[in-house]
Motif scaffolding. Structure first.
Motif, PDB file in Angstrom:
ATOM      1  N   PRO A  33       0.829  -1.215   0.000  1.00 49.75           N
ATOM      2  CA  PRO A  33       0.000   0.000   0.000  1.00 49.75           C
ATOM      3  C   PRO A  33       0.862   1.263   0.000  1.00 49.75           C
ATOM      4  O   PRO A  33       1.982   1.270   0.510  1.00 49.75           O
ATOM      5  CB  PRO A  33      -0.788  -0.118   1.310  1.00 49.75           C
ATOM      6  N   ASP A  34       0.342   2.322  -0.616  1.00 46.97           N
ATOM      7  CA  ASP A  34       1.055   3.601  -0.621  1.00 46.97           C
ATOM      8  C   ASP A  34       1.075   4.197   0.779  1.00 46.97           C
ATOM      9  O   ASP A  34       0.265   3.862   1.646  1.00 46.97           O
ATOM     10  CB  ASP A  34       0.364   4.584  -1.575  1.00 46.97           C
ATOM     11  N   GLY A  35       2.016   5.131   0.983  1.00 47.88           N
ATOM     12  CA  GLY A  35       2.066   5.848   2.252  1.00 47.88           C
ATOM     13  C   GLY A  35       3.186   5.359   3.143  1.00 47.88           C
ATOM     14  O   GLY A  35       3.965   4.470   2.802  1.00 47.88           O
ATOM     15  N   SER A  36       3.251   5.980   4.321  1.00 45.99           N
ATOM     16  CA  SER A  36       4.252   5.613   5.320  1.00 45.99           C
ATOM     17  C   SER A  36       3.591   5.526   6.680  1.00 45.99           C
ATOM     18  O   SER A  36       2.427   5.922   6.855  1.00 45.99           O
ATOM     19  CB  SER A  36       5.390   6.639   5.345  1.00 45.99           C
ATOM     20  N   LEU A  37       4.332   5.026   7.633  1.00 47.40           N
ATOM     21  CA  LEU A  37       3.782   4.777   8.962  1.00 47.40           C
ATOM     22  C   LEU A  37       4.264   5.847   9.940  1.00 47.40           C
ATOM     23  O   LEU A  37       5.430   6.217   9.953  1.00 47.40           O
ATOM     24  CB  LEU A  37       4.215   3.396   9.436  1.00 47.40           C
ATOM     25  N   ILE A  38       3.328   6.336  10.761  1.00 40.76           N
ATOM     26  CA  ILE A  38       3.650   7.300  11.806  1.00 40.76           C
ATOM     27  C   ILE A  38       3.076   6.771  13.120  1.00 40.76           C
ATOM     28  O   ILE A  38       1.964   6.232  13.155  1.00 40.76           O
ATOM     29  CB  ILE A  38       3.050   8.688  11.498  1.00 40.76           C
ATOM     30  N   TYR A  39       3.852   6.950  14.182  1.00 41.28           N
ATOM     31  CA  TYR A  39       3.391   6.517  15.505  1.00 41.28           C
ATOM     32  C   TYR A  39       3.462   7.709  16.456  1.00 41.28           C
ATOM     33  O   TYR A  39       4.524   8.310  16.631  1.00 41.28           O
ATOM     34  CB  TYR A  39       4.261   5.389  16.042  1.00 41.28           C
ATOM     35  N   LYS A  40       2.326   8.066  17.008  1.00 39.13           N
ATOM     36  CA  LYS A  40       2.300   9.179  17.964  1.00 39.13           C
ATOM     37  C   LYS A  40       1.147   8.988  18.940  1.00 39.13           C
ATOM     38  O   LYS A  40       0.082   8.477  18.592  1.00 39.13           O
ATOM     39  CB  LYS A  40       2.183  10.513  17.241  1.00 39.13           C
ATOM     40  N   ARG A  41       1.424   9.413  20.168  1.00 39.39           N
ATOM     41  CA  ARG A  41       0.440   9.344  21.259  1.00 39.39           C
ATOM     42  C   ARG A  41      -0.188   7.951  21.369  1.00 39.39           C
ATOM     43  O   ARG A  41      -1.394   7.800  21.564  1.00 39.39           O
ATOM     44  CB  ARG A  41      -0.650  10.406  21.079  1.00 39.39           C
ATOM     45  N   SER A  43      -0.685   5.646  19.123  1.00 36.89           N
ATOM     46  CA  SER A  43      -1.464   5.125  18.007  1.00 36.89           C
ATOM     47  C   SER A  43      -0.666   5.196  16.701  1.00 36.89           C
ATOM     48  O   SER A  43       0.236   6.013  16.549  1.00 36.89           O
ATOM     49  CB  SER A  43      -2.765   5.925  17.830  1.00 36.89           C
ATOM     50  N   TYR A  44      -1.027   4.314  15.774  1.00 38.10           N
ATOM     51  CA  TYR A  44      -0.410   4.300  14.457  1.00 38.10           C
ATOM     52  C   TYR A  44      -1.271   5.086  13.467  1.00 38.10           C
ATOM     53  O   TYR A  44      -2.500   5.025  13.506  1.00 38.10           O
ATOM     54  CB  TYR A  44      -0.256   2.869  13.945  1.00 38.10           C
ATOM     55  N   TYR A  45      -0.594   5.797  12.561  1.00 41.43           N
ATOM     56  CA  TYR A  45      -1.268   6.547  11.500  1.00 41.43           C
ATOM     57  C   TYR A  45      -0.635   6.183  10.166  1.00 41.43           C
ATOM     58  O   TYR A  45       0.573   5.908  10.091  1.00 41.43           O
ATOM     59  CB  TYR A  45      -1.138   8.057  11.721  1.00 41.43           C
ATOM     60  N   ARG A  46      -1.461   6.212   9.167  1.00 40.61           N
ATOM     61  CA  ARG A  46      -0.964   6.021   7.803  1.00 40.61           C
ATOM     62  C   ARG A  46      -0.877   7.392   7.137  1.00 40.61           C
ATOM     63  O   ARG A  46      -1.891   8.084   6.990  1.00 40.61           O
ATOM     64  CB  ARG A  46      -1.896   5.106   7.005  1.00 40.61           C
ATOM     65  N   ALA A  47       0.338   7.794   6.764  1.00 38.44           N
ATOM     66  CA  ALA A  47       0.548   9.091   6.127  1.00 38.44           C
ATOM     67  C   ALA A  47       0.511   8.915   4.615  1.00 38.44           C
ATOM     68  O   ALA A  47       1.277   8.135   4.052  1.00 38.44           O
ATOM     69  CB  ALA A  47       1.881   9.686   6.555  1.00 38.44           C
ATOM     70  N   VAL A  48      -0.411   9.620   3.958  1.00 35.06           N
ATOM     71  CA  VAL A  48      -0.557   9.528   2.506  1.00 35.06           C
ATOM     72  C   VAL A  48      -0.740  10.928   1.936  1.00 35.06           C
ATOM     73  O   VAL A  48      -1.073  11.878   2.651  1.00 35.06           O
ATOM     74  CB  VAL A  48      -1.762   8.647   2.111  1.00 35.06           C
ATOM     75  N   ASN A  62      -8.895  -1.835  16.437  1.00 37.26           N
ATOM     76  CA  ASN A  62      -9.889  -2.898  16.288  1.00 37.26           C
ATOM     77  C   ASN A  62     -10.129  -3.277  14.829  1.00 37.26           C
ATOM     78  O   ASN A  62     -10.938  -4.161  14.539  1.00 37.26           O
ATOM     79  CB  ASN A  62     -11.215  -2.498  16.937  1.00 37.26           C
ATOM     80  N   LEU A  63      -9.407  -2.635  13.912  1.00 38.98           N
ATOM     81  CA  LEU A  63      -9.547  -2.974  12.506  1.00 38.98           C
ATOM     82  C   LEU A  63      -8.916  -4.350  12.267  1.00 38.98           C
ATOM     83  O   LEU A  63      -7.782  -4.594  12.674  1.00 38.98           O
ATOM     84  CB  LEU A  63      -8.855  -1.916  11.632  1.00 38.98           C
ATOM     85  N   SER A  64      -9.672  -5.240  11.602  1.00 40.70           N
ATOM     86  CA  SER A  64      -9.199  -6.613  11.428  1.00 40.70           C
ATOM     87  C   SER A  64      -7.877  -6.687  10.655  1.00 40.70           C
ATOM     88  O   SER A  64      -7.050  -7.562  10.888  1.00 40.70           O
ATOM     89  CB  SER A  64     -10.265  -7.459  10.721  1.00 40.70           C
ATOM     90  N   GLU A  65      -7.693  -5.763   9.734  1.00 34.58           N
ATOM     91  CA  GLU A  65      -6.479  -5.769   8.909  1.00 34.58           C
ATOM     92  C   GLU A  65      -5.426  -4.780   9.416  1.00 34.58           C
ATOM     93  O   GLU A  65      -4.473  -4.483   8.694  1.00 34.58           O
ATOM     94  CB  GLU A  65      -6.845  -5.418   7.473  1.00 34.58           C
ATOM     95  N   ALA A  66      -5.602  -4.282  10.655  1.00 29.23           N
ATOM     96  CA  ALA A  66      -4.709  -3.243  11.166  1.00 29.23           C
ATOM     97  C   ALA A  66      -3.256  -3.702  11.207  1.00 29.23           C
ATOM     98  O   ALA A  66      -2.360  -3.003  10.722  1.00 29.23           O
ATOM     99  CB  ALA A  66      -5.166  -2.786  12.551  1.00 29.23           C
ATOM    100  N   GLN A  67      -3.001  -4.858  11.801  1.00 26.92           N
ATOM    101  CA  GLN A  67      -1.619  -5.315  11.950  1.00 26.92           C
ATOM    102  C   GLN A  67      -0.970  -5.588  10.593  1.00 26.92           C
ATOM    103  O   GLN A  67       0.203  -5.290  10.375  1.00 26.92           O
ATOM    104  CB  GLN A  67      -1.564  -6.577  12.817  1.00 26.92           C
ATOM    105  N   ARG A  68      -1.767  -6.137   9.684  1.00 23.67           N
ATOM    106  CA  ARG A  68      -1.220  -6.402   8.353  1.00 23.67           C
ATOM    107  C   ARG A  68      -0.851  -5.092   7.654  1.00 23.67           C
ATOM    108  O   ARG A  68       0.209  -4.999   7.027  1.00 23.67           O
ATOM    109  CB  ARG A  68      -2.247  -7.174   7.524  1.00 23.67           C
ATOM    110  N   ASP A  71       2.351  -3.711   9.211  1.00 22.24           N
ATOM    111  CA  ASP A  71       3.519  -4.471   8.760  1.00 22.24           C
ATOM    112  C   ASP A  71       3.878  -4.130   7.323  1.00 22.24           C
ATOM    113  O   ASP A  71       5.065  -4.012   6.976  1.00 22.24           O
ATOM    114  CB  ASP A  71       3.253  -5.972   8.902  1.00 22.24           C
ATOM    115  N   GLU A  72       2.890  -3.958   6.475  1.00 28.09           N
ATOM    116  CA  GLU A  72       3.161  -3.665   5.061  1.00 28.09           C
ATOM    117  C   GLU A  72       3.711  -2.255   4.886  1.00 28.09           C
ATOM    118  O   GLU A  72       4.580  -2.018   4.021  1.00 28.09           O
ATOM    119  CB  GLU A  72       1.890  -3.858   4.233  1.00 28.09           C
ATOM    120  N   LEU A  73       3.255  -1.314   5.705  1.00 29.78           N
ATOM    121  CA  LEU A  73       3.807   0.042   5.644  1.00 29.78           C
ATOM    122  C   LEU A  73       5.257   0.055   6.139  1.00 29.78           C
ATOM    123  O   LEU A  73       6.102   0.789   5.600  1.00 29.78           O
ATOM    124  CB  LEU A  73       2.943   1.006   6.462  1.00 29.78           C
TER     125      LEU A  73
END
Length: 267
Positions: A33-41, A43-48, A62-68, A71-73
């Motif tokens: 997937p496009d984007g990068s990973l950010i971690y703050k406070r 929680s994880y965020y997807r930066a796009v 609680n998103l079922s595909e959150a960990q995947r 990991d992909e980011l």
């Protein structure tokens, strides 16, 4: 010369490894997937980038595909960092293969006018390399024990302790390969006198040759295996810088087998 050729062979092998990994990473990158990973406070965020603007989208735990997705980011960022390094190194390795000229002191002499001939090449050799013709004329420590056992003779006049050794010496002489008979080889606490040490005419390295003539004798065979173990511990490998031939009373060494060993390992 041999080590230079080994180096080029290793570089070519490394080019293959680099090309394979670059291909795999680029193929995988296209699926991530496009984007990068950010971690703050916490929680994880997807930066796009969306419509020309940078956005940070929360990745719900609680998103079922959150960990995947996380990991992909991560994988995408690793891939983005790894590919430029791999590609730069690959380009440099390819340039070495294209541009490197094997250093050969004898070749340099051949390129000079005839009145430059006859110079001693020793000072111009890389460590570990030899110049066969000059190497053959250098005095060396050899096995001087039991001279009465030197009962056999090669075509070129080399005295040996067995008929098989005389035949090996004859083939080496016929092939124009310079060699030493029973030179002293000290490795650690072990002092050996290998049957032959030959100078490879192309690789310019020394290759030891041991002929084991009583392999149907259990005690002799056991000592042979122990000797080969010591050789291996000190960097001598069969088929590389060590040749071994064998025979028994019912299976004597033949001229044809000797020629094959010379053609494979000393041509």
């Amino acid at each position: 010369m041999y080590k230079q050729k080994q180096l080029l062979a290793q570089i070519k092998e490394e080019v293959g490894r680099y090309e394979a990994l670059i291909h795999d990473l680029e193929f995988r990158k296209a699926q991530l997937p496009d984007g990068s990973l950010i971690y703050k406070r916490g929680s994880y965020y997807r930066a796009v980038k969306f419509k020309g603007k940078n956005r940070q989208i929360l990745i719900p735990e609680n998103l079922s595909e959150a960990q995947r997705l996380i990991d992909e980011l991560k994988e995408r960022r690793y891939t983005k960092k790894a590919l430029p390094v791999l590609k730069r190194n690959l380009k440099l390795l390819q340039q070495v293969i294209e541009r490197m000229e094997l250093y050969d002191a004898a070749k340099i002499e051949d390129s000079l006018p005839s009145y430059y001939k006859g110079l001693n090449h020793t000072a111009f050799l890389l460590k570990g390399d030899i110049y066969p013709e000059q190497w053959s004329s250098i005095p060396y420590d050899r096995n001087l024990s039991h001279p009465d056992d030197l009962l056999y003779q090669s075509e070129g006049g080399q005295l040996t302790r067995s008929k098989a050794e005389a035949e090996i010496a004859t083939i080496l002489e016929q092939k124009g390969i310079f060699f030493r008979y029973e030179p002293k080889l000290q490795r650690g606490w072990h002092c050996y006198y290998p049957d032959f040490c030959a100078a490879h005419p192309v690789h310019r390295k020394q290759i030891y040759w041991e002929h084991f003539g009583k392999m149907d004798d259990p005690a002799y065979a056991a000592n042979t295996m122990d000797k080969l173990r010591v050789y291996s511990e000190h960097g001598y490998r069969l088929g590389d810088n060590l040749i071994a031939t064998w025979e028994t009373k019912t299976a004597p060494l033949t001229f044809q087998h000797i020629k094959e060993r010379v053609d494979v390992y000393l041509s």
